[in-house]
Design a protein around this motif. Structure first.
Motif, PDB file in Angstrom:
ATOM      1  N   THR A 109       6.224   9.514  -2.185  1.00  0.00           N
ATOM      2  CA  THR A 109       6.040   8.353  -3.059  1.00  0.00           C
ATOM      3  C   THR A 109       6.061   7.099  -2.195  1.00  0.00           C
ATOM      4  O   THR A 109       6.998   6.892  -1.416  1.00  0.00           O
ATOM      5  N   ILE A 110       5.027   6.280  -2.324  1.00  0.00           N
ATOM      6  CA  ILE A 110       4.918   5.049  -1.542  1.00  0.00           C
ATOM      7  C   ILE A 110       5.438   3.886  -2.385  1.00  0.00           C
ATOM      8  O   ILE A 110       4.947   3.643  -3.494  1.00  0.00           O
ATOM      9  N   LEU A 111       6.415   3.163  -1.869  1.00  0.00           N
ATOM     10  CA  LEU A 111       6.972   2.010  -2.564  1.00  0.00           C
ATOM     11  C   LEU A 111       6.204   0.755  -2.159  1.00  0.00           C
ATOM     12  O   LEU A 111       5.970   0.510  -0.969  1.00  0.00           O
ATOM     13  N   ILE A 112       5.831  -0.049  -3.166  1.00  0.00           N
ATOM     14  CA  ILE A 112       5.019  -1.248  -2.943  1.00  0.00           C
ATOM     15  C   ILE A 112       5.841  -2.480  -3.305  1.00  0.00           C
ATOM     16  O   ILE A 112       6.340  -2.584  -4.429  1.00  0.00           O
ATOM     17  N   ARG A 168      -0.344  -4.551  -9.792  1.00  0.00           N
ATOM     18  CA  ARG A 168      -0.273  -3.431 -10.735  1.00  0.00           C
ATOM     19  C   ARG A 168      -1.602  -2.688 -10.787  1.00  0.00           C
ATOM     20  O   ARG A 168      -1.637  -1.450 -10.821  1.00  0.00           O
ATOM     21  N   ILE A 169      -2.693  -3.417 -10.748  1.00  0.00           N
ATOM     22  CA  ILE A 169      -4.018  -2.773 -10.731  1.00  0.00           C
ATOM     23  C   ILE A 169      -4.263  -2.131  -9.369  1.00  0.00           C
ATOM     24  O   ILE A 169      -4.858  -1.051  -9.271  1.00  0.00           O
ATOM     25  N   LEU A 170      -3.786  -2.790  -8.296  1.00  0.00           N
ATOM     26  CA  LEU A 170      -3.906  -2.203  -6.961  1.00  0.00           C
ATOM     27  C   LEU A 170      -3.178  -0.867  -6.886  1.00  0.00           C
ATOM     28  O   LEU A 170      -3.678   0.089  -6.273  1.00  0.00           O
ATOM     29  N   ARG A 201       0.733   8.749  -4.392  1.00  0.00           N
ATOM     30  CA  ARG A 201       1.795   8.596  -5.387  1.00  0.00           C
ATOM     31  C   ARG A 201       2.514   7.295  -5.059  1.00  0.00           C
ATOM     32  O   ARG A 201       3.043   7.131  -3.954  1.00  0.00           O
ATOM     33  N   VAL A 202       2.531   6.357  -5.998  1.00  0.00           N
ATOM     34  CA  VAL A 202       3.047   5.031  -5.686  1.00  0.00           C
ATOM     35  C   VAL A 202       4.008   4.550  -6.775  1.00  0.00           C
ATOM     36  O   VAL A 202       3.998   5.050  -7.900  1.00  0.00           O
ATOM     37  N   GLU A 203       4.818   3.566  -6.401  1.00  0.00           N
ATOM     38  CA  GLU A 203       5.662   2.870  -7.367  1.00  0.00           C
ATOM     39  C   GLU A 203       5.740   1.403  -6.968  1.00  0.00           C
ATOM     40  O   GLU A 203       6.045   1.081  -5.808  1.00  0.00           O
ATOM     41  N   LEU A 204       5.445   0.527  -7.909  1.00  0.00           N
ATOM     42  CA  LEU A 204       5.533  -0.909  -7.693  1.00  0.00           C
ATOM     43  C   LEU A 204       6.968  -1.346  -7.964  1.00  0.00           C
ATOM     44  O   LEU A 204       7.479  -1.170  -9.067  1.00  0.00           O
ATOM     45  N   ILE A 253       4.924   0.620   2.110  1.00  0.00           N
ATOM     46  CA  ILE A 253       3.669  -0.006   2.515  1.00  0.00           C
ATOM     47  C   ILE A 253       3.847  -1.509   2.546  1.00  0.00           C
ATOM     48  O   ILE A 253       4.590  -2.082   1.729  1.00  0.00           O
ATOM     49  N   ILE A 254       3.198  -2.136   3.504  1.00  0.00           N
ATOM     50  CA  ILE A 254       3.266  -3.586   3.658  1.00  0.00           C
ATOM     51  C   ILE A 254       1.893  -4.077   4.102  1.00  0.00           C
ATOM     52  O   ILE A 254       1.157  -3.359   4.789  1.00  0.00           O
TER      53      ILE A 254
END
Length: 431
Positions: free
Chosen positions: A19-22, A31-33, A43-46, A94-95
């Motif tokens: 899971t990639i944390l944004i 949110r759309i990104l 797999r991501v989480e904002l 991610i940055i």
């Protein structure tokens, strides 16, 4: 000590397991990104964690001379990792990196060092950039993915502008926010299904979005209009600016937050301008112009749908940069550079002469191109009512808001005078 070449890499296999944390800089656009990344198989989480502990963690693991945005982004990551919510064996971060001269391009190295010191040295960090940085450890940008990223910014900028110009006047409180939320859910759903991001689809959807906002019942009464400019993170991030937009809304203001696409165009334009000023190849001179021409097509659509539905629309980028001529050189491109000056001038000319210039304390580019240009702008536009606000771990929210209230007090006096003058004029016409 882990050497640079030993930092953990995000391998293709991790795409399915991690899971990639944004970090949440621009909540609507990001949110759309995030949906676009999900479409690409990630797999991501904002992140939405806020609070004083975020800055405290940043201060604990990053030198206090570092930019405030870096402290917050790194602190937000560490706070999330400390929460116990995530499987640390299957988590990545991610940055973004612009690749410019601003210290922001080096945040990724500060983050890795902080992770190592905090005991999270095995967590991989990805880079989202278009400058060829972090080869082998950055998101793979395909043409469809690039289109989705741009659509996230297009849609996000439109939704932010429509809500901001509708909400202060709505008859039923919450209508604009609810409509924005509904469209965000719809757009994110489309993106996850691989739909809605082509030019043809956006040309069909954007007029519909604007028309629905325009149909919200409103009562147009005179309001203080406030523009927000500044360093990109504290300009957009509620965490970075102590929820500035919500505070201004609580003061009965209409807020204009210039779109994120302007910064994207600025970054592309700077590549060509750098080649022109300091030397460069044909690709550096001309490829950015092709990209800008492609972006301009959708920019024109957003401007048109806003204007046709009775909303204020921003200037096209090619007109925006002209505003900086003879005021600040277009070679000033560290951080937000000349764009910051141009945005302030555009806002003043458009009636948003009350401006909050949000900047991290000690951010040299913004002190020069933002705070440093205020007197010149006031000389050219006497109606400009600009207040620079420093954001820093040592700055209190109360002090920041009090300074903004002083600016708003002047704005309300001017609004009252203008309203009285207009009423007198109407009486004279009636007679």
């Amino acid at each position: 000590m882990i050497m640079e070449h030993e930092y953990p890499r995000f391998t293709p296999e991790m795409k399915k397991t991690h899971t990639i944390l944004i970090p949440n800089m621009a909540p609507v656009q990001f949110r759309i990104l995030a949906a676009a990344m999900e479409r690409e198989g990630y797999r991501v989480e904002l992140l939405g964690n806020c609070g004083s502990q975020v800055a405290e963690l940043g201060l604990k693991y990053v030198h206090n001379d570092t930019c405030y945005p870096a402290l917050l982004v790194i602190g937000q990551f560490l706070d999330a990792l400390n929460s116990g919510k995530y499987d640390l064996e299957h988590t990545a971060l991610i940055i973004t990196q612009t690749g410019g001269g601003c210290r922001a391009s080096n945040y990724i190295f500060l983050l890795r060092k902080a992770l190592e010191r905090a005991g999270y040295g095995k967590i991989p960090v990805l880079s989202l950039n278009f400058s060829g940085l972090e080869k082998g450890n950055s998101l793979k940008i395909t043409v469809p993915f690039m289109q989705m990223i741009l659509s996230a910014i297009y849609y996000g900028d439109l939704l932010v502008a429509l809500k901001a110009q509708t909400m202060p006047y709505e008859v039923t409180t919450g209508d604009a926010a609810a409509l924005q939320e509904r469209w965000l859910d719809t757009i994110c759903g489309w993106i996850r299904e691989g739909k809605g991001y082509s030019r043809r689809e956006m040309r069909k959807t954007m007029p519909q979005i604007a028309a629905e906002f325009a149909a919200i019942p409103v009562r147009r009464t005179p309001k203080v209009k406030v523009g927000v400019v500044g360093e990109i993170y504290v300009k957009y991030s509620p965490l970075g600016n102590n929820d500035l937009e919500a505070f201004l809304a609580s003061q009965d203001c209409e807020v204009n937050l210039p779109g994120l696409m302007g910064f994207v165009q600025y970054c592309a334009y700077n590549i060509s301008k750098t080649a022109q000023l300091y030397g460069g190849g044909l690709a550096e001179r001309h490829v950015p112009q092709v990209v800008l021409a492609w972006i301009a097509g959708m920019e024109g659509l957003i401007i048109r749908v806003l204007q046709e539905n009775g909303y204020h629309a921003p200037l096209p980028f090619d007109q925006l940069r002209v505003l900086a001529d003879n005021i600040i050189g277009l070679g000033n491109k560290m951080g937000e550079g000349w764009l910051l000056t141009a945005e302030m001038i555009e806002l003043v000319r458009a009636g948003y002469e009350n401006i909050v210039c949000a900047q991290p304390f000690g951010c040299l580019p913004n002190h020069i191109c933002g705070k440093g240009m205020i007197n010149k702008i006031r000389e050219l536009y006497p109606q400009a009512n600009i207040t620079p606000i420093d954001y820093d771990p040592g700055a209190t929210r109360v002090n920041q808001e009090n300074r903004i209230k002083l600016m708003l007090a002047v704005a309300r006096e001017r609004l009252a005078e203008a309203t009285d003058t207009e009423e007198e004029r109407q009486i004279c016409i009636a007679k």
